[in-house]
Design a protein around this motif. Structure first.
Motif, PDB file in Angstrom:
ATOM      1  N   ARG A   1      -6.106  21.576   1.273  1.00  0.00           N
ATOM      2  CA  ARG A   1      -7.401  20.981   1.584  1.00  0.00           C
ATOM      3  C   ARG A   1      -7.757  19.887   0.580  1.00  0.00           C
ATOM      4  NH1 ARG A   1      -8.467  26.492   2.604  1.00  0.00           N
ATOM      5  NH2 ARG A   1      -9.430  26.732   0.537  1.00  0.00           N
ATOM      6  N   ARG A   2      -7.401  20.083  -0.697  1.00  0.00           N
ATOM      7  CA  ARG A   2      -7.667  19.064  -1.693  1.00  0.00           C
ATOM      8  C   ARG A   2      -6.870  17.793  -1.415  1.00  0.00           C
ATOM      9  NH1 ARG A   2      -6.083  21.545  -5.901  1.00  0.00           N
ATOM     10  NH2 ARG A   2      -4.193  20.391  -6.419  1.00  0.00           N
ATOM     11  N   LEU A   3      -5.615  17.933  -1.020  1.00  0.00           N
ATOM     12  CA  LEU A   3      -4.807  16.760  -0.683  1.00  0.00           C
ATOM     13  C   LEU A   3      -5.355  16.050   0.542  1.00  0.00           C
ATOM     14  CD1 LEU A   3      -1.173  18.053  -1.315  1.00  0.00           C
ATOM     15  CD2 LEU A   3      -2.452  16.382  -2.657  1.00  0.00           C
ATOM     16  N   ALA A   4      -5.901  16.814   1.496  1.00  0.00           N
ATOM     17  CA  ALA A   4      -6.488  16.181   2.675  1.00  0.00           C
ATOM     18  C   ALA A   4      -7.702  15.335   2.290  1.00  0.00           C
ATOM     19  CB  ALA A   4      -6.874  17.245   3.702  1.00  0.00           C
ATOM     20  N   ARG A   5      -8.544  15.859   1.383  1.00  0.00           N
ATOM     21  CA  ARG A   5      -9.691  15.082   0.920  1.00  0.00           C
ATOM     22  C   ARG A   5      -9.237  13.845   0.145  1.00  0.00           C
ATOM     23  NH1 ARG A   5     -11.565  20.354  -0.274  1.00  0.00           N
ATOM     24  NH2 ARG A   5     -11.060  20.052  -2.485  1.00  0.00           N
ATOM     25  N   MET A   6      -8.213  14.008  -0.664  1.00  0.00           N
ATOM     26  CA  MET A   6      -7.686  12.866  -1.413  1.00  0.00           C
ATOM     27  C   MET A   6      -7.122  11.810  -0.468  1.00  0.00           C
ATOM     28  SD  MET A   6      -5.780  14.919  -4.510  1.00  0.00           S
ATOM     29  CE  MET A   6      -4.907  13.449  -5.038  1.00  0.00           C
ATOM     30  N   ARG A   7      -6.494  12.245   0.615  1.00  0.00           N
ATOM     31  CA  ARG A   7      -5.922  11.307   1.578  1.00  0.00           C
ATOM     32  C   ARG A   7      -7.024  10.486   2.257  1.00  0.00           C
ATOM     33  NH1 ARG A   7      -3.646  14.819   4.431  1.00  0.00           N
ATOM     34  NH2 ARG A   7      -1.796  14.996   3.112  1.00  0.00           N
ATOM     35  N   VAL A   8      -8.135  11.153   2.602  1.00  0.00           N
ATOM     36  CA  VAL A   8      -9.255  10.439   3.224  1.00  0.00           C
ATOM     37  C   VAL A   8      -9.830   9.408   2.266  1.00  0.00           C
ATOM     38  CG1 VAL A   8     -11.594  10.700   4.112  1.00  0.00           C
ATOM     39  CG2 VAL A   8      -9.815  12.310   4.802  1.00  0.00           C
ATOM     40  N   GLN A   9     -10.058   9.782   1.013  1.00  0.00           N
ATOM     41  CA  GLN A   9     -10.607   8.856   0.033  1.00  0.00           C
ATOM     42  C   GLN A   9      -9.640   7.707  -0.259  1.00  0.00           C
ATOM     43  OE1 GLN A   9     -13.690   8.925  -1.066  1.00  0.00           O
ATOM     44  NE2 GLN A   9     -14.076  10.774   0.153  1.00  0.00           N
ATOM     45  N   HIS A  10      -8.363   8.023  -0.277  1.00  0.00           N
ATOM     46  CA  HIS A  10      -7.355   6.985  -0.529  1.00  0.00           C
ATOM     47  C   HIS A  10      -7.349   5.954   0.596  1.00  0.00           C
ATOM     48  CE1 HIS A  10      -3.633   5.200  -1.969  1.00  0.00           C
ATOM     49  NE2 HIS A  10      -3.119   5.352  -0.767  1.00  0.00           N
ATOM     50  N   ASN A  11      -7.424   6.417   1.838  1.00  0.00           N
ATOM     51  CA  ASN A  11      -7.435   5.491   2.972  1.00  0.00           C
ATOM     52  C   ASN A  11      -8.689   4.624   2.956  1.00  0.00           C
ATOM     53  OD1 ASN A  11      -4.992   6.492   3.892  1.00  0.00           O
ATOM     54  ND2 ASN A  11      -5.941   7.977   5.261  1.00  0.00           N
ATOM     55  N   ARG A  12      -9.818   5.198   2.564  1.00  0.00           N
ATOM     56  CA  ARG A  12     -11.051   4.408   2.485  1.00  0.00           C
ATOM     57  C   ARG A  12     -10.977   3.376   1.367  1.00  0.00           C
ATOM     58  NH1 ARG A  12     -15.470   9.367   3.042  1.00  0.00           N
ATOM     59  NH2 ARG A  12     -15.154   9.740   5.287  1.00  0.00           N
TER      60      ARG A  12
ATOM     61  N   SER B   1       0.836  -1.203   0.000  1.00  0.00           N
ATOM     62  CA  SER B   1       0.000   0.000   0.000  1.00  0.00           C
ATOM     63  C   SER B   1       0.873   1.256   0.000  1.00  0.00           C
ATOM     64  CB  SER B   1      -0.901   0.008   1.238  1.00  0.00           C
ATOM     65  OG  SER B   1      -0.117   0.008   2.419  1.00  0.00           O
ATOM     66  N   THR B   2       0.284   2.337  -0.501  1.00  0.00           N
ATOM     67  CA  THR B   2       0.953   3.632  -0.516  1.00  0.00           C
ATOM     68  C   THR B   2       0.119   4.630   0.273  1.00  0.00           C
ATOM     69  OG1 THR B   2      -0.166   4.251  -2.559  1.00  0.00           O
ATOM     70  CG2 THR B   2       1.988   3.200  -2.770  1.00  0.00           C
ATOM     71  N   GLU B   3       0.688   5.773   0.539  1.00  0.00           N
ATOM     72  CA  GLU B   3      -0.047   6.807   1.248  1.00  0.00           C
ATOM     73  C   GLU B   3       0.329   8.166   0.672  1.00  0.00           C
ATOM     74  OE1 GLU B   3       2.879   7.657   5.063  1.00  0.00           O
ATOM     75  OE2 GLU B   3       1.079   6.419   5.321  1.00  0.00           O
TER      76      GLU B   3
ATOM     77  N   SER C   1     -11.686  -2.234   0.468  1.00  0.00           N
ATOM     78  CA  SER C   1     -12.877  -2.080  -0.369  1.00  0.00           C
ATOM     79  C   SER C   1     -13.924  -3.151  -0.124  1.00  0.00           C
ATOM     80  CB  SER C   1     -12.464  -2.097  -1.846  1.00  0.00           C
ATOM     81  OG  SER C   1     -11.767  -3.296  -2.154  1.00  0.00           O
ATOM     82  N   THR C   2     -13.586  -4.272   0.508  1.00  0.00           N
ATOM     83  CA  THR C   2     -14.536  -5.366   0.706  1.00  0.00           C
ATOM     84  C   THR C   2     -14.531  -5.804   2.167  1.00  0.00           C
ATOM     85  OG1 THR C   2     -12.885  -7.080   0.207  1.00  0.00           O
ATOM     86  CG2 THR C   2     -14.141  -6.178  -1.646  1.00  0.00           C
ATOM     87  N   LYS C   3     -15.570  -6.522   2.537  1.00  0.00           N
ATOM     88  CA  LYS C   3     -15.653  -7.062   3.894  1.00  0.00           C
ATOM     89  C   LYS C   3     -14.549  -8.084   4.139  1.00  0.00           C
ATOM     90  CE  LYS C   3     -18.800  -9.301   7.141  1.00  0.00           C
ATOM     91  NZ  LYS C   3     -20.163  -9.885   7.330  1.00  0.00           N
ATOM     92  N   ARG C   4     -14.192  -8.835   3.111  1.00  0.00           N
ATOM     93  CA  ARG C   4     -13.114  -9.816   3.233  1.00  0.00           C
ATOM     94  C   ARG C   4     -11.807  -9.131   3.638  1.00  0.00           C
ATOM     95  NH1 ARG C   4     -12.077 -14.845   0.614  1.00  0.00           N
ATOM     96  NH2 ARG C   4      -9.854 -15.274   0.375  1.00  0.00           N
ATOM     97  N   GLU C   5     -11.471  -8.017   2.999  1.00  0.00           N
ATOM     98  CA  GLU C   5     -10.253  -7.295   3.340  1.00  0.00           C
ATOM     99  C   GLU C   5     -10.360  -6.674   4.739  1.00  0.00           C
ATOM    100  OE1 GLU C   5      -9.535  -4.478   0.273  1.00  0.00           O
ATOM    101  OE2 GLU C   5      -8.737  -5.973  -1.133  1.00  0.00           O
ATOM    102  N   ARG C   6     -11.538  -6.188   5.093  1.00  0.00           N
ATOM    103  CA  ARG C   6     -11.706  -5.614   6.425  1.00  0.00           C
ATOM    104  C   ARG C   6     -11.482  -6.672   7.510  1.00  0.00           C
ATOM    105  NH1 ARG C   6     -16.041  -3.323   5.426  1.00  0.00           N
ATOM    106  NH2 ARG C   6     -17.554  -4.809   6.263  1.00  0.00           N
ATOM    107  N   ASN C   7     -11.979  -7.894   7.272  1.00  0.00           N
ATOM    108  CA  ASN C   7     -11.741  -8.976   8.221  1.00  0.00           C
ATOM    109  C   ASN C   7     -10.254  -9.332   8.291  1.00  0.00           C
ATOM    110  OD1 ASN C   7     -14.456  -9.119   8.760  1.00  0.00           O
ATOM    111  ND2 ASN C   7     -14.831 -10.859   7.410  1.00  0.00           N
TER     112      ASN C   7
END
Length: 287
Positions: A84-95, A69-71, A99-105
């Motif tokens: 502020r745009r980079l902050a929004r991009m960072r939030v979306q990138h982390n989310r 993963s990257t950040e 992307s799936t329940k399998r990865e969250r588990n």
């Protein structure tokens, strides 16, 4: 600084001239070899000052993305709208990284596996194998309806069993967020569906840790190992708790070498009852 090579040019047999990146014929100008790779030593990441390493962290199975993963970084030199745009991009990138329940588990279980293996002072290959076992359990669809905490503990215990690392169920449960029943249920599912190559733990694997906890000398530990070998040769460890057998071997060796170890102390270290230690001790003395 250039150097001259003794081998001749393959075209005109002229003299070759080698500098930092290329080997060139001085007669016809043919580029015989070009190498832009720096074969020098890698920068060390623990040097003082800014990090100068050229490569990232190694791949690992204990992360859902194997560590690829990257950040989006932060900089105090960026101001205003762009910041502020980079902050929004960072939030979306982390989310988007999960992307799936399998990865969250996987993220949750792998974090728990790293925590438990760290608390139990287990080597890295045990952590990696436990993570691989959970991936296999997800692929076989045996995680559904069962406790994730139980599977994290069961994967650690199963990795210890398959690699002959001496850790008991009680030791794993003491550090895990699962109880004994959850661990047993998950371990049973792993063993049935994956066919784990597990076998009985050699009692000798427990002796170094128990000897340190009981504060006995090297002579007692060596004698206890000999008793453990004798137990295996005579079949005294068959059907018995290997932890209790190791405690009995240490108690027997301490009595023989004049050590100050009681049955209660040996049983407490191994998390068994004094009766377990006493029965194995009696069988050892009846040689």
């Amino acid at each position: 600084m250039s150097t001259r090579n003794q081998a001749g040019c393959p075209e005109c047999d002229g003299r070759l001239n080698t500098d930092a990146t290329e080997t060139v014929c001085t007669e016809c100008g043919l580029v015989v070899a070009a190498d832009h790779i720096d074969h020098g030593p890698e920068w060390r990441s623990f040097q003082d000052g800014p990090s100068r390493e050229r490569t990232g962290a190694p791949l690992t199975r204990s992360r859902h993305d194997r560590g690829l993963s990257t950040e989006i970084g932060r900089s105090t030199r960026i101001k205003g709208r762009k910041r502020r745009r980079l902050a929004r991009m960072r939030v979306q990138h982390n989310r988007a990284q999960i992307s799936t329940k399998r990865e969250r588990n996987q993220v949750y279980v792998f974090t728990e596996i790293r925590r438990v293996t760290s608390r139990l002072s287990l080597p890295t290959h045990i952590r990696e194998m436990a993570s691989t076992l959970f991936r296999s359990a997800q692929s076989e669809d045996i995680v559904r309806g069962r406790s994730l905490e139980g599977f994290a503990a069961a994967c650690v215990y199963a990795a210890c069993r398959t690699q002959r690392v001496s850790r008991t169920v009680e030791e794993v449960v003491a550090e895990a967020r699962a109880d004994r029943a959850e661990l047993r249920a998950a371990y049973g599912a792993l063993n049935r569906e994956l066919g784990l190559p597990t076998g009985p733990i050699d009692p000798a694997e427990y002796i170094p840790r128990y000897a340190t906890a009981l504060d006995v000398g090297p002579a007692v530990e060596r004698r206890a190992r000999e008793y453990a070998v004798a137990c295996r040769e005579r079949g005294l460890d068959s059907g018995r708790n290997p932890s209790g057998v190791a405690a009995a071997c240490l108690y027997t060796a301490a009595r023989e070498c004049g050590g100050d170890v009681t049955q209660a102390a040996a049983a407490e270290v191994a998390d068994v009852t004094p009766v377990t230690v006493r029965n194995t001790y009696t069988d050892l003395r009846d040689e």
